[in-house]
Scaffold this active site. Structure first.
Site, PDB file in Angstrom:
ATOM      1  N   ASP A  25       0.878  -0.915  -0.012  1.00 32.69           N
ATOM      2  CA  ASP A  25       0.112   0.006  -0.008  1.00 32.69           C
ATOM      3  C   ASP A  25       0.807   1.280   0.028  1.00 32.69           C
ATOM      4  O   ASP A  25       2.077   1.048   0.371  1.00 32.69           O
ATOM      5  CB  ASP A  25      -0.668   0.051   1.287  1.00 32.69           C
ATOM      6  CG  ASP A  25      -1.712   1.284   1.354  1.00 32.69           C
ATOM      7  OD1 ASP A  25      -2.457   1.504   0.343  1.00 32.69           O
ATOM      8  OD2 ASP A  25      -1.948   1.888   2.557  1.00 32.69           O
ATOM      9  N   ASP A  27      -0.326   5.211   0.724  1.00 33.62           N
ATOM     10  CA  ASP A  27      -0.550   6.006   1.899  1.00 33.62           C
ATOM     11  C   ASP A  27      -0.354   5.424   3.225  1.00 33.62           C
ATOM     12  O   ASP A  27      -1.298   4.533   3.243  1.00 33.62           O
ATOM     13  CB  ASP A  27      -2.120   6.797   1.624  1.00 33.62           C
ATOM     14  CG  ASP A  27      -2.079   7.860   0.483  1.00 33.62           C
ATOM     15  OD1 ASP A  27      -1.023   8.434   0.355  1.00 33.62           O
ATOM     16  OD2 ASP A  27      -2.838   7.882  -0.243  1.00 33.62           O
TER      17      ASP A  27
END
Length: 278
Positions: A25, A27
């Site tokens: 991922d 953010d």
């Protein structure tokens, strides 16, 4: 049995040792706003050097893979657009767009352009047959009211993601697309379908892209509801990083493994040499 003939014990301390691909991922995991996470770029280079594939799976709802790749490179990561998967690039393949319905868009110009590539965009709530929603800083009561009208007539709601909140610069937390979707779900009495995480279709697309089976891949992320729940549903190994334990579920998803930050993934892999000062 001689002392020097013993067989090494199984690497129980390295639960990701047999993985062939690690999906990260962005953010709250590899970056925070415009700041790269400490040691993240070095870790990814070492993961690549170990022979594993690296992928970037983001729920960002208003940019395409090329834009995400540019940011990764600007922050010091090695990346190509083929390694990046975001909801906008999967939007055209969603079944709700198969019949090219007239679509009302809640989102920025990039979202409208992506929808226009797949179907007809309309600004008229009275003719809309589908509502596509992304995070939208201009969202207001008028937007809510316009988007509600087609939903009350039976049009489906398709959200790029349903992240309730997103990390921003300086540790600030802002409302995500999921917060906007929740207002429409409440007003219309429906549930949104989702293009991005945690939908199984998103993770299946990622696994196809990187040519690995779910059992041979891990997802590393900071959100329980998107990264961990979605990865687990797809059959992947899940690694939760950071302190973001918030979840909309009464019983939050439980990750297979956890680390204080993305640098902790190194110990889970086992075959990466620790860098000095890492």
């Amino acid at each position: 049995m001689s002392d020097d003939a013993s067989t090494p014990a199984p690497a129980t301390h390295a639960p990701l040792a047999r993985t062939k691909a690690i999906l990260f991922d962005l953010d709250g995991c590899l970056w925070f706003g415009d700041t790269a996470a400490d040691g993240a770029a070095e870790l990814l280079e070492d993961v690549r050097a170990s022979g594993r594939r690296v992928g970037f799976v983001s729920n960002v709802s208003s940019t395409r893979a090329a834009d995400v790749t540019a940011k990764l490179r600007r922050l010091g990561f090695t990346a190509s657009p083929e390694e990046v998967i975001v909801p906008l690039d999967l939007l055209a393949d969603h079944p709700l767009l198969a019949g090219r319905p007239r679509t009302l868009v809640v989102g920025n110009a990039a979202v409208r352009a992506a929808v226009a590539e797949a179907t007809k965009v309309t600004h008229d709530p009275n003719e809309a047959e589908l509502v596509v929603l992304a995070r939208d800083r201009a969202f207001d009561y008028g937007t809510l009211s316009d988007a509600l009208q087609p939903l009350l007539r039976g049009a489906p709601l398709l959200a790029l993601n349903v992240d309730a909140r997103v990390p921003a610069d300086g540790g600030r937390i802002e409302p995500g697309a999921g917060a906007l979707a929740a207002s429409l779900e409440t007003a219309a009495g429906i549930r949104a379908e989702v293009v991005g995480k945690p939908s199984r279709s998103f993770f299946r697309a990622a696994l196809r892209r990187f040519g690995v089976d779910a059992a041979d891949a891990a997802i590393v992320g900071d959100t329980l509801d998107a990264d961990i729940a979605g990865g687990a549903a797809a059959g992947m190994i899940t690694v939760h990083v950071g302190t973001n334990h918030g979840s909309a579920h009464r019983t939050p998803p439980v990750p297979d493994h956890a680390a204080a930050d993305v640098r902790g993934v190194r110990a889970l892999l086992g075959d990466l040499v620790a860098r000095e000062g890492a």
